[in-house]
Design a protein around this motif. Structure first.
Motif, mmCIF file in Angstrom:
data_model
loop_
_atom_site.group_PDB
_atom_site.id
_atom_site.type_symbol
_atom_site.label_atom_id
_atom_site.label_comp_id
_atom_site.label_asym_id
_atom_site.label_seq_id
_atom_site.Cartn_x
_atom_site.Cartn_y
_atom_site.Cartn_z
ATOM 1 N N PHE A 200 63.746 45.998 -26.194
ATOM 2 C CA PHE A 200 62.528 45.599 -25.474
ATOM 3 C C PHE A 200 61.765 46.769 -24.862
ATOM 4 N N ASP A 201 62.440 47.925 -24.728
ATOM 5 C CA ASP A 201 61.673 49.084 -24.261
ATOM 6 C C ASP A 201 60.647 49.503 -25.324
ATOM 7 N N LEU A 202 60.984 49.309 -26.607
ATOM 8 C CA LEU A 202 60.011 49.603 -27.678
ATOM 9 C C LEU A 202 58.810 48.656 -27.565
ATOM 10 N N ILE A 203 59.134 47.376 -27.374
ATOM 11 C CA ILE A 203 58.054 46.376 -27.304
ATOM 12 C C ILE A 203 57.155 46.667 -26.089
ATOM 13 N N ALA A 204 57.795 46.979 -24.949
ATOM 14 C CA ALA A 204 57.023 47.262 -23.729
ATOM 15 C C ALA A 204 56.037 48.404 -23.968
ATOM 16 N N HIS A 205 56.461 49.370 -24.756
ATOM 17 C CA HIS A 205 55.665 50.570 -25.007
ATOM 18 C C HIS A 205 54.379 50.295 -25.772
ATOM 19 N N VAL A 206 54.420 49.353 -26.718
ATOM 20 C CA VAL A 206 53.248 49.148 -27.590
ATOM 21 C C VAL A 206 52.700 47.716 -27.527
ATOM 22 N N MET A 207 53.165 46.940 -26.526
ATOM 23 C CA MET A 207 52.727 45.539 -26.443
ATOM 24 C C MET A 207 51.203 45.449 -26.294
ATOM 25 N N ASP A 208 50.642 46.318 -25.462
ATOM 26 C CA ASP A 208 49.184 46.316 -25.287
ATOM 27 C C ASP A 208 48.471 46.545 -26.618
ATOM 28 N N GLU A 209 48.984 47.507 -27.400
ATOM 29 C CA GLU A 209 48.356 47.790 -28.695
ATOM 30 C C GLU A 209 48.479 46.599 -29.641
ATOM 31 N N HIS B 9 53.522 39.424 -17.385
ATOM 32 C CA HIS B 9 52.290 40.194 -17.202
ATOM 33 C C HIS B 9 51.368 40.047 -18.416
ATOM 34 N N PHE B 10 51.941 40.186 -19.628
ATOM 35 C CA PHE B 10 51.094 40.117 -20.820
ATOM 36 C C PHE B 10 50.602 38.688 -21.088
ATOM 37 N N ALA B 11 51.386 37.704 -20.650
ATOM 38 C CA ALA B 11 50.921 36.314 -20.787
ATOM 39 C C ALA B 11 49.724 36.074 -19.859
ATOM 40 N N TRP B 12 49.760 36.761 -18.703
ATOM 41 C CA TRP B 12 48.634 36.639 -17.755
ATOM 42 C C TRP B 12 47.427 37.434 -18.267
ATOM 43 N N LYS B 13 47.699 38.612 -18.846
ATOM 44 C CA LYS B 13 46.612 39.481 -19.282
ATOM 45 C C LYS B 13 45.941 38.964 -20.561
ATOM 46 N N TYR B 14 46.744 38.343 -21.428
ATOM 47 C CA TYR B 14 46.203 37.830 -22.707
ATOM 48 C C TYR B 14 46.486 36.333 -22.832
ATOM 49 N N PRO B 15 45.822 35.523 -22.009
ATOM 50 C CA PRO B 15 46.093 34.080 -22.093
ATOM 51 C C PRO B 15 45.661 33.554 -23.468
ATOM 52 N N GLY B 16 46.453 32.631 -24.011
ATOM 53 C CA GLY B 16 46.127 32.106 -25.338
ATOM 54 C C GLY B 16 46.664 32.970 -26.468
ATOM 55 N N LYS B 17 47.113 34.188 -26.115
ATOM 56 C CA LYS B 17 47.679 35.093 -27.133
ATOM 57 C C LYS B 17 49.178 35.282 -26.962
ATOM 58 N N GLU C 129 56.904 53.520 -34.835
ATOM 59 C CA GLU C 129 57.404 53.127 -36.162
ATOM 60 C C GLU C 129 57.498 51.594 -36.235
ATOM 61 N N MET C 130 57.936 50.991 -35.130
ATOM 62 C CA MET C 130 57.975 49.526 -35.074
ATOM 63 C C MET C 130 56.562 48.951 -35.196
ATOM 64 N N LEU C 131 55.622 49.540 -34.438
ATOM 65 C CA LEU C 131 54.231 49.070 -34.475
ATOM 66 C C LEU C 131 53.673 49.149 -35.896
ATOM 67 N N GLY C 132 53.957 50.265 -36.576
ATOM 68 C CA GLY C 132 53.485 50.432 -37.958
ATOM 69 C C GLY C 132 54.038 49.343 -38.870
ATOM 70 N N THR C 133 55.317 48.975 -38.657
ATOM 71 C CA THR C 133 55.942 47.941 -39.493
ATOM 72 C C THR C 133 55.345 46.566 -39.195
ATOM 73 N N VAL C 134 55.091 46.297 -37.918
ATOM 74 C CA VAL C 134 54.456 45.016 -37.551
ATOM 75 C C VAL C 134 53.069 44.935 -38.193
ATOM 76 N N ARG C 135 52.336 46.052 -38.176
ATOM 77 C CA ARG C 135 50.977 46.049 -38.749
ATOM 78 C C ARG C 135 51.013 45.956 -40.272
ATOM 79 N N TYR C 136 52.040 46.535 -40.872
ATOM 80 C CA TYR C 136 52.206 46.400 -42.326
ATOM 81 C C TYR C 136 52.464 44.920 -42.670
ATOM 82 N N ALA C 137 53.313 44.282 -41.879
ATOM 83 C CA ALA C 137 53.594 42.851 -42.090
ATOM 84 C C ALA C 137 52.307 42.031 -41.939
ATOM 85 N N GLN C 138 51.495 42.381 -40.942
ATOM 86 C CA GLN C 138 50.213 41.679 -40.762
ATOM 87 C C GLN C 138 49.334 41.808 -41.996
ATOM 88 N N SER C 139 49.296 43.028 -42.562
ATOM 89 C CA SER C 139 48.398 43.240 -43.711
ATOM 90 C C SER C 139 48.836 42.382 -44.896
#
Length: 478
Positions: free
Chosen positions: A311-320, A344-352, A431-441
């Protein structure tokens, strides 16, 4: 007919804190009943649900020496789904609100349990060929067995297997105190036996004295021979490498079945998921207060919120990640900083982002069925069950290549059109973010390929049947 006894500190459906309970409670049902008589022995905790406690039938009781004190040992039993479960009763040790408490109490409790398991065998008239011990709580069984063999014919020839579910937890305390609790002779407390780094170590004792050592995936069996994953026992794991095997856990395909699951909104199968699975998604979006759009990629997380799970990885790039066209459905409890991070992110990005900081079996099934992808970037993962559940429900896992995750998720290859998920190898947030974005594509631009990944995942067999076959081979070789 081979007689096998599972010794464990927890087993479904009676008591559960983690994956160990699933293994000890589900696996025995899958052995070939003609060849193996598998039974399970666990403590009779006061915190077990009353409905189970009321069904236990009294077998017998006796008194056992535990060094300088004499302890009551009650034995109860129950047959459940064709398997005999024995329960060791002693209110002094097993009356807490939870199966585990402070370590100084637990080391005494499980020394008592380990000795009681062996002492109970002659009275229940079940002499196992093999005692299959699970995790540090039963680590003293192979040690006591070695001690019992001197001068007691009955115990000679019983073999033991030690299964490590998570090497991080070892059951350690001061040597003098453990010597006093267990009554074992000083002979056992040397650095080639129970002693490690100045303390007595239950798991180490089990690994040293067991005939075979197993762990819950091939990759983890290799990883624990290295200093990074070896939790200071890597030297011992290398010394015992010739007796060490990895066997991946399974999941109960009866409980986790999108075709019959009573918790999910709409049942579906591998043949109709293209039409039906999406109904789970829109219903889940509505229930969790996410923006309802069947086209938006929905990523699920069901986990203990701890460092081990990445979860430290997720915390690092959750905003992105939240800048992208994705939604998150999170379920679980754990370290306060990660609970608050998701709030915090549920409050910052409601509906997301939907942060559900509790645990609920029905909601977990809805997330496995309703999401498009499942994120699991663990630092280490001996086996992991969540990725097996998500494959079963056609939710594509995005994982880090470690332990059981590496063994069970085949990374997508767009040129060969193979794979059941997405993975990255270094413990690195981008590297995790890149993989998540590859999956999105792939999800957005190559829908047919995505559906093929889903289909291959749903066709995989990670039921207990597979694991049971490998354990049967292990038993036969002993």
């Amino acid at each position: 007919m081979k007689q096998i006894l599972f010794a464990t500190s927890e087993a479904v459906p009676f008591i559960k804190t983690g994956g160990l309970a699933d293994v000890a409670g589900s696996l025995p049902k899958y052995f070939d009943k003609e060849k193996y008589d598998v039974r399970v022995m666990l403590p009779k905790y006061m915190c077990m649900k009353e409905e189970w406690r009321d069904q236990l039938e009294y077998v017998t009781h006796f008194y056992m020496d535990l060094n300088w004190r004499t302890e009551y040992v009650g034995i109860l039993k129950m047959e459940y789904e064709g398997i005999t479960f024995y329960f060791i009763d002693n209110e002094y040790y097993f009356s807490g609100w939870a199966p585990y408490g402070e370590v100084f109490g637990d080391v005494e409790k499980f020394a008592f349990f380990s000795k009681a398991v062996l002492s109970a065998l002659p009275v229940i008239e079940f002499r196992p060929d093999i005692i299959h011990c699970h995790d540090w709580q039963t680590g003293l069984i192979p040690v006591y067995l070695d001690n019992f063999r001197y001068g007691n014919e009955y115990y000679r020839g019983i073999k033991t297997i030690m299964t490590i579910h998570n090497l991080k937890f070892q059951g350690t305390w001061e040597v003098n105190r453990i010597q006093n609790i267990t009554g074992l002779p000083p002979y056992y407390f040397t650095s080639d036996k129970l002693e490690a780094y100045g303390d007595a170590n239950y798991l180490k004792g089990g690994i040293v004295y067991a005939d075979k050592v197993t762990t819950v995936s091939n990759t983890y069996a290799e990883e624990i021979k290295t200093p990074f994953y070896g939790e200071r026992l890597d030297g011992l794991m290398n010394a015992r490498a010739n007796c060490l095997t990895g066997i991946v856990n399974g999941i109960d395909y009866g409980d986790f079945n999108p075709e019959t699951d009573k918790y999910i909104f709409k049942n579906y199968t591998v043949s109709n998921f293209r039409k039906e699975k999406i109904k789970n998604k829109t219903a889940l979006q509505e229930e969790l207060g996410l923006e309802q759009n069947p086209k938006t990629m929905l990523i699920g997380i069901v986990s203990r919120l701890t460092d081990q799970k990445g979860f430290d990885l997720i915390a690092h790039v959750m905003d992105e990640m939240c800048q992208d066209s994705v939604q998150f459905a999170v379920l679980g409890t754990g370290e306060e900083r990660y609970e608050n991070m998701f709030r915090h992110f549920a409050w910052k990005y409601p509906g997301k982002v939907s942060a559900n900081i509790y645990y609920s079996e029905p909601v977990s099934h809805k997330i496995y069925a309703g999401c498009d992808a499942f994120l699991m970037p663990s630092l280490f993962e001996p086996c992991g069950l969540s990725q097996l559940m998500s494959l079963r429900y056609g939710t594509v896992p995005i994982v880090r290549e470690t332990g059981g995750l590496k063994d069970t998720v085949e990374p997508y290859n767009e040129f060969e059109k193979t794979g059941t998920g997405f993975s990255f190898s270094n413990y690195n947030a981008h590297e995790m973010l890149g993989t998540v974005r590859y999956a999105q594509s792939i999800y957005y631009d190559k829908k047919r390929d995505w559906n093929k990944i889903v289909e291959r995942g749903m066709q995989k067999d990670f039921s207990w049947k597979n694991s049971a076959k490998q354990y049967e081979e292990l038993y036969d070789n002993l």
